[in-house]
Motif scaffolding. Structure first.
Motif, short mmCIF file in Angstrom:
data_model
loop_
_atom_site.label_atom_id
_atom_site.label_comp_id
_atom_site.label_asym_id
_atom_site.label_seq_id
_atom_site.Cartn_x
_atom_site.Cartn_y
_atom_site.Cartn_z
N LYS A 6 0.86 -1.18 0.00
CA LYS A 6 0.00 0.00 0.00
C LYS A 6 0.90 1.23 0.00
O LYS A 6 1.98 1.22 0.58
CB LYS A 6 -0.90 0.00 1.24
N THR A 7 0.44 2.27 -0.67
CA THR A 7 1.22 3.51 -0.75
C THR A 7 0.34 4.70 -0.36
O THR A 7 -0.89 4.63 -0.43
CB THR A 7 1.77 3.73 -2.17
N TRP A 8 1.01 5.75 0.06
CA TRP A 8 0.35 7.00 0.44
C TRP A 8 1.10 8.14 -0.22
O TRP A 8 2.24 7.99 -0.63
CB TRP A 8 0.40 7.18 1.96
N CYS A 9 0.44 9.29 -0.29
CA CYS A 9 1.04 10.49 -0.87
C CYS A 9 1.13 11.55 0.22
O CYS A 9 0.15 11.83 0.91
CB CYS A 9 0.17 10.99 -2.02
N VAL A 10 2.30 12.13 0.37
CA VAL A 10 2.50 13.22 1.33
C VAL A 10 3.28 14.34 0.65
O VAL A 10 3.90 14.14 -0.39
CB VAL A 10 3.26 12.74 2.59
N ALA A 11 3.24 15.51 1.25
CA ALA A 11 4.00 16.65 0.74
C ALA A 11 5.48 16.46 1.06
O ALA A 11 5.84 15.99 2.14
CB ALA A 11 3.49 17.94 1.37
N THR A 19 3.46 26.57 -2.14
CA THR A 19 3.21 25.29 -2.82
C THR A 19 2.25 24.44 -2.01
O THR A 19 1.30 23.85 -2.56
CB THR A 19 4.53 24.54 -3.06
N LEU A 20 2.47 24.38 -0.71
CA LEU A 20 1.58 23.59 0.16
C LEU A 20 0.15 24.13 0.09
O LEU A 20 -0.80 23.36 0.00
CB LEU A 20 2.09 23.62 1.59
N LEU A 21 0.02 25.45 0.13
CA LEU A 21 -1.31 26.05 0.08
C LEU A 21 -1.98 25.77 -1.26
O LEU A 21 -3.17 25.42 -1.31
CB LEU A 21 -1.22 27.55 0.32
N MET A 49 1.81 21.89 6.26
CA MET A 49 2.44 20.62 5.88
C MET A 49 1.50 19.45 6.18
O MET A 49 1.30 18.57 5.35
CB MET A 49 3.77 20.44 6.62
N ASN A 50 0.93 19.45 7.37
CA ASN A 50 0.02 18.38 7.76
C ASN A 50 -1.24 18.38 6.90
O ASN A 50 -1.62 17.35 6.33
CB ASN A 50 -0.35 18.53 9.23
N HIS A 51 -1.88 19.52 6.78
CA HIS A 51 -3.14 19.59 6.04
C HIS A 51 -2.94 19.30 4.56
O HIS A 51 -3.75 18.59 3.95
CB HIS A 51 -3.81 20.95 6.25
N ALA A 52 -1.87 19.82 3.96
CA ALA A 52 -1.60 19.55 2.55
C ALA A 52 -1.35 18.07 2.33
O ALA A 52 -1.88 17.48 1.38
CB ALA A 52 -0.42 20.38 2.06
N SER A 53 -0.58 17.44 3.20
CA SER A 53 -0.29 16.01 3.05
C SER A 53 -1.56 15.18 3.11
O SER A 53 -1.75 14.26 2.31
CB SER A 53 0.69 15.55 4.14
N ILE A 54 -2.44 15.50 4.04
CA ILE A 54 -3.69 14.73 4.17
C ILE A 54 -4.56 14.93 2.93
O ILE A 54 -5.07 13.97 2.35
CB ILE A 54 -4.43 15.12 5.45
N ALA A 55 -4.70 16.17 2.48
CA ALA A 55 -5.51 16.46 1.29
C ALA A 55 -4.91 15.80 0.05
O ALA A 55 -5.63 15.21 -0.76
CB ALA A 55 -5.64 17.97 1.10
N ARG A 73 3.14 19.07 -9.10
CA ARG A 73 4.27 19.88 -9.60
C ARG A 73 5.56 19.53 -8.86
O ARG A 73 6.29 20.40 -8.40
CB ARG A 73 3.97 21.36 -9.50
N ALA A 74 5.80 18.24 -8.74
CA ALA A 74 7.02 17.68 -8.13
C ALA A 74 7.14 17.98 -6.63
O ALA A 74 8.22 17.89 -6.06
CB ALA A 74 8.27 18.16 -8.86
N SER A 75 6.01 18.27 -5.96
CA SER A 75 6.07 18.53 -4.51
C SER A 75 5.44 17.41 -3.69
O SER A 75 5.37 17.50 -2.47
CB SER A 75 5.37 19.86 -4.18
N GLY A 76 5.00 16.33 -4.36
CA GLY A 76 4.43 15.19 -3.66
C GLY A 76 5.42 14.04 -3.60
O GLY A 76 6.32 13.94 -4.44
N LEU A 77 5.24 13.20 -2.60
CA LEU A 77 6.15 12.08 -2.38
C LEU A 77 5.32 10.84 -2.08
O LEU A 77 4.51 10.85 -1.15
CB LEU A 77 7.06 12.42 -1.19
N VAL A 78 5.49 9.78 -2.87
CA VAL A 78 4.82 8.51 -2.60
C VAL A 78 5.63 7.77 -1.55
O VAL A 78 6.84 7.61 -1.70
CB VAL A 78 4.67 7.66 -3.88
#
Length: 91
Positions: A6-11, A19-21, A49-55, A73-78
């Motif tokens: 299983k994978t997740w996406c975070v900032a 960028t986070l906003l 950071m927390n809210h963007a990662s969850i969204a 735009r290259a700001s997410g991390l699997v």
């Protein structure tokens, strides 16, 4: 899933506030972000950071967990490590 995991996406931690906003606003325009409302399990810590990662993760999960659904735009991390904490469960 990456090799059946299983994978997740975070900032990415290096993401700037603008960028986070932008990621938070975009993801929440596409998916239900009520889990971030004050008093809900994922509202704390109350920072971008927390809210963007969850969204971003809600968006990523809802779109089929493809790596391109976590690009932002290259700001997410699997990630393969569950980022859930306390009562805030990442889907």
């Amino acid at each position: 899933m990456v090799n059946g995991q299983k994978t997740w996406c975070v900032a990415k931690p290096s993401s700037d506030q603008a960028t986070l906003l932008a990621n938070l606003n975009y993801a929440c325009s596409q998916v239900d972000c009520r889990i971030l409302q004050r008093g809900c399990p994922c509202s704390s810590p109350d920072n971008l950071m927390n809210h963007a990662s969850i969204a971003m993760n809600i968006y990523y999960q809802s779109r089929g967990r493809n790596h391109w659904n976590c690009d932002f735009r290259a700001s997410g991390l699997v990630v393969v490590t569950d980022p859930s904490y306390g009562n805030c469960i990442y889907a």
